[in-house]
Scaffold this active site. Structure first.
Site, PDB file in Angstrom:
ATOM      1  N   SER A  12      -7.031   3.229  -2.856  1.00 50.88           N
ATOM      2  CA  SER A  12      -6.339   4.361  -2.259  1.00 50.88           C
ATOM      3  C   SER A  12      -7.318   5.267  -1.505  1.00 50.88           C
ATOM      4  CB  SER A  12      -5.574   5.122  -3.347  1.00 50.88           C
ATOM      5  OG  SER A  12      -4.676   6.037  -2.790  1.00 50.88           O
TER       6      SER A  12
ATOM      7  N   HIS B 274       2.272   1.353  -4.955  1.00 55.05           N
ATOM      8  CA  HIS B 274       0.954   1.985  -4.921  1.00 55.05           C
ATOM      9  C   HIS B 274       0.520   2.337  -6.346  1.00 55.05           C
ATOM     10  CE1 HIS B 274      -2.175   4.235  -2.688  1.00 55.05           C
ATOM     11  NE2 HIS B 274      -2.195   4.988  -3.770  1.00 55.05           N
TER      12      HIS B 274
ATOM     13  N   ASP C  81       4.520   0.260  -0.786  1.00 53.64           N
ATOM     14  CA  ASP C  81       3.572   1.361  -0.667  1.00 53.64           C
ATOM     15  C   ASP C  81       3.700   1.980   0.722  1.00 53.64           C
ATOM     16  OD1 ASP C  81       1.389   3.062  -0.596  1.00 53.64           O
ATOM     17  OD2 ASP C  81      -0.089   1.527  -1.090  1.00 53.64           O
TER      18      ASP C  81
END
Length: 312
Positions: free
Chosen positions: A149, A278, A248
């Protein structure tokens, strides 16, 4: 995705709590729910000095130290939450699943330390180990950058900065559902922001909140070190593995970054984890998504190290 799972995700995504107002509480919550309860592991807490300032790192040794590989890891959390404690479970698993030593970097967090403070910490730690690989009993070619991320964003930015500064150059990087762009509003050019931006835990609104905390100076958002997709030149970058998640909002920009890297002449592999959302990289180590992820990671490392000719 099964209907009951989709309903649960939709309910969990409806939180009206303001991230900007309660980010400190979010940090405490993540530390509380990520207490390490697994088997014993070898670790060493260390500090990298930059001038008179210390950058904490935690070094995780695998149970079976099968190779000299080193993974320098930058954690996720929107540049605002997460630390080496809340990611201990992830890093222990990473070390044991890959047989690599893992170096987790406790970089400074926004909003107390906005862009580029956290990035500078990540860069300085990486430079230290590239310039002194004997500290980890490895060679420069043994080192892989990895992040999830916001950490994937930082890994990509460190590689770009390393090329531009000419002080070192990683040979491998692994980006797990990375943030690579600067606009996550309805004006985003990426369909996944609209398709997955409401009902799959990480919402587009929350991404915007993270960005506001990390880069309050709007001009900074045009920097390729904040949004790597904005880089005009993506040549001379490491061999790259990018793993995205089907549901995501960051999916499309991560894959677009991989395509841009490939067009610039770099070696790139892109995998989309079907049915995943995610954050799946932080699930328990026996989760099907985590098992699959490490099969892909190990295949990528074997190819890069000349032990195999093809990825899975």
């Amino acid at each position: 995705m099964k209907r009951y799972r989709r309903i649960a995700l939709k309910i969990l995504s409806k939180s009206r709590r303001s991230l900007k107002k309660y980010y400190k509480a979010q940090r405490k919550f993540l530390n509380a729910v990520n207490i390490y309860i697994g088997p014993k592991y070898g670790l060493l807490d260390h500090k990298i000095m930059v001038g008179d300032r210390e950058i904490p790192v935690r070094i995780f040794r695998p149970i079976k130290n099968e190779n000299s590989g080193v993974m320098i890891f930058f954690h996720g959390g929107g540049w605002v939450t997460g630390n080496i404690d809340s990611y201990t479970n992830v890093c222990v698993n990473m070390a044991n699943q890959t047989g690599n030593t893992v170096v987790s970097v406790d970089y400074r967090l926004a909003p107390e330390y906005p862009f580029p403070c956290g990035l500078e910490d990540c860069y300085n730690v990486t430079r230290e180990f590239f310039q002194n690989p004997k500290l980890l009993n490895c060679k420069k070619s043994d080192i892989t950058l990895i992040g999830d991320s916001a950490g994937g964003n930082l890994a990509a930015a460190v590689s770009l900065m390393a090329r531009d500064k000419g002080e070192f150059l990683p040979s491998k990087q692994i980006l797990i559902y990375p943030a690579t762009y600067n606009d996550h509003t309805e004006n985003s050019p990426f369909p996944s922001i609209k398709e997955n931006g409401r009902d799959f835990l990480l919402t587009s609104r929350r991404i915007q909140d993270y960005m506001d905390l990390y880069a309050p100076n709007i001009e900074d958002r045009q920097s390729p070190y904040l949004a790597p997709l904005l880089a005009k030149d993506l040549s001379n970058q490491p061999a790259t593995l990018i793993i995205t998640a089907q549901y995501d909002p960051l999916r499309d920009e991560g894959e677009a970054y991989g395509m841009r890297l490939k067009e610039a002449g770099n070696k790139v592999k892109i995998y989309r984890m079907n049915d995943a959302v995610h954050g799946f990289f932080s699930l328990p180590w026996k989760s099907e998504f985590v098992v699959r992820t490490y099969a892909i990671i190990n295949s990528f490392l074997n190819v890069c190290n000349g032990k195999s000719e093809e990825l899975l």
